[in-house]
Design a protein around this motif. Structure first.
Motif, PDB file in Angstrom:
ATOM      1  N   ARG A   1      -3.098  -0.518  -5.624  1.00 22.08           N
ATOM      2  CA  ARG A   1      -4.521  -0.225  -5.392  1.00 22.08           C
ATOM      3  C   ARG A   1      -5.350  -1.511  -5.444  1.00 22.08           C
ATOM      4  NH1 ARG A   1      -4.946   3.351 -10.564  1.00 22.08           N
ATOM      5  NH2 ARG A   1      -3.911   1.423 -11.232  1.00 22.08           N
TER       6      ARG A   1
ATOM      7  N   GLN B   1       0.828  -1.203   0.000  1.00 22.05           N
ATOM      8  CA  GLN B   1       0.000   0.000   0.000  1.00 22.05           C
ATOM      9  C   GLN B   1       0.864   1.255   0.000  1.00 22.05           C
ATOM     10  OE1 GLN B   1      -2.472  -0.908   3.418  1.00 22.05           O
ATOM     11  NE2 GLN B   1      -4.151  -1.615   2.119  1.00 22.05           N
TER      12      GLN B   1
ATOM     13  N   ARG C   1      -7.623  -4.633   0.264  1.00 24.24           N
ATOM     14  CA  ARG C   1      -8.255  -4.320   1.542  1.00 24.24           C
ATOM     15  C   ARG C   1      -8.136  -5.533   2.446  1.00 24.24           C
ATOM     16  NH1 ARG C   1     -14.632  -3.032   3.076  1.00 24.24           N
ATOM     17  NH2 ARG C   1     -14.232  -2.657   5.288  1.00 24.24           N
TER      18      ARG C   1
END
Length: 240
Positions: free
Chosen positions: A134, A129, A137
Motif C-alpha cells: 500500500r 501492488q 502511486r
C-alpha cells in the motif's frame, strides 16, 4: 512493526541516471524578515499533478524557482492547491508535474535518483501492488532514452506521515520562527521514529518532519525481498 530507510543500491552495475527535472514547481521564498531564512524545501514532489490547464502566464511563474515575496508565493500556492492531492504539503520548492528530460544507463527494478526520489519499473510496481503493498502511486515520466528498448520507469508520488522521536532531537531546540514557521530542524545523526505518528494504512511514505527520508515498513521490505526486486537497500531505523 519494523521500519526502514530506503537508499539506492551503491553497486557499480547500477549506472542509471536521469538528467531531468519536474515540469513545474512552487518558487522559493525571499528571506524571512525575522529569522532571515528563505529558499525552499527539498523532497516535496507531486509528479502526478497536472497544471497544464492554468494560463500560460501563471505556468511561466510556476516554472521559475527564483525566490518571490511571501504574498506572491501564497497566491501561487492557492492557484495550485485545487489541482494537488488532498492534504498535500505545498511549501516553497515543492516540485509538480512529470519529470522531463533525458535518461541513460542501467536501472534496477527500483531506483532512487536522489534519496528523496523513488522510481519503479512498471512491472515491478504491478507485482508489488498485486502482492498488496500500500502507498505506491506511479506517475509517468517524460524522459527520453537513446536505446531501442528503454526502461518504463514510473515516479512514486508518496504521502507524508510521521515524526522524529524527541530522544533524537536536541534538548535545547529553538521554537519555530513566529513569522514564517521555520523550525530550524537538522537531520539527526541517528534518526529515531515516533511510533504513534507512523501510518498503519501505508507501507511506504515520506517522513512528514523530514521530507527527504523515504520510509518503508517490514511488509514492503519482505515483499521486495521475496519478489527478488533489486536496486535499493534498506537501513532499519529505531522506533520508540
Amino acid at each position: 512493526m519494523r521500519f526502514y530507510r530506503l537508499q539506492q543500491d551503491p553497486s557499480p552495475r547500477y549506472t542509471g541516471a536521469l538528467n531531468a527535472a519536474h515540469k513545474w514547481g512552487l518558487p522559493g521564498l525571499e528571506p524571512c524578515p525575522t529569522c532571515r531564512t528563505g529558499g525552499g524545501v527539498t523532497g516535496l514532489e507531486y509528479p502526478c499533478v497536472d497544471l497544464s490547464g492554468l494560463p500560460d502566464h501563471e505556468l511561466k511563474k510556476l516554472s521559475d524557482p527564483w525566490p518571490v515575496p511571501f504574498e506572491e508565493f501564497s497566491r501561487l500556492r492557492e492557484l495550485v492547491r485545487p489541482l494537488a492531492p488532498m492534504g498535500a504539503v505545498l511549501e516553497a520548492g515543492a516540485r509538480l508535474g512529470p519529470l522531463t528530460g533525458k535518461g541513460s544507463g542501467h536501472f534496477g527494478q527500483l531506483f532512487m535518483q536522489e534519496p528523496w526520489s523513488l522510481y519503479l519499473r512498471r512491472d515491478a510496481l504491478g507485482r508489488l501492488q498485486e502482492a498488496g503493498v500500500r502507498g505506491l502511486r506511479g506517475c509517468s515520466l517524460d524522459v527520453r532514452f537513446r536505446v531501442k528498448h528503454p526502461p518504463e520507469l514510473l515516479e512514486m508520488q508518496l504521502e507524508l506521515h510521521g515524526q522524529f522521536h524527541p530522544d533524537c532531537l536536541p534538548p535545547d531546540r529553538k521554537p519555530p520562527c513566529p513569522t514564517c514557521g521555520n523550525d530550524r530542524l537538522t537531520l539527526p545523526e541517528q534518526p529515531i521514529l515516533a511510533a504513534p505518528s507512523l501510518p498503519e494504512h501505508l507501507d511506504v511514505f515520506r517522513l512528514a518532519q523530514w521530507s527527504t527520508l523515504i520510509i518503508a515498513n517490514e511488509r514492503l521490505v519482505d515483499t521486495v525481498q521475496r519478489l527478488e526486486l533489486d536496486g535499493v537497500v534498506f537501513q532499519e531505523l529505531q522506533v520508540r
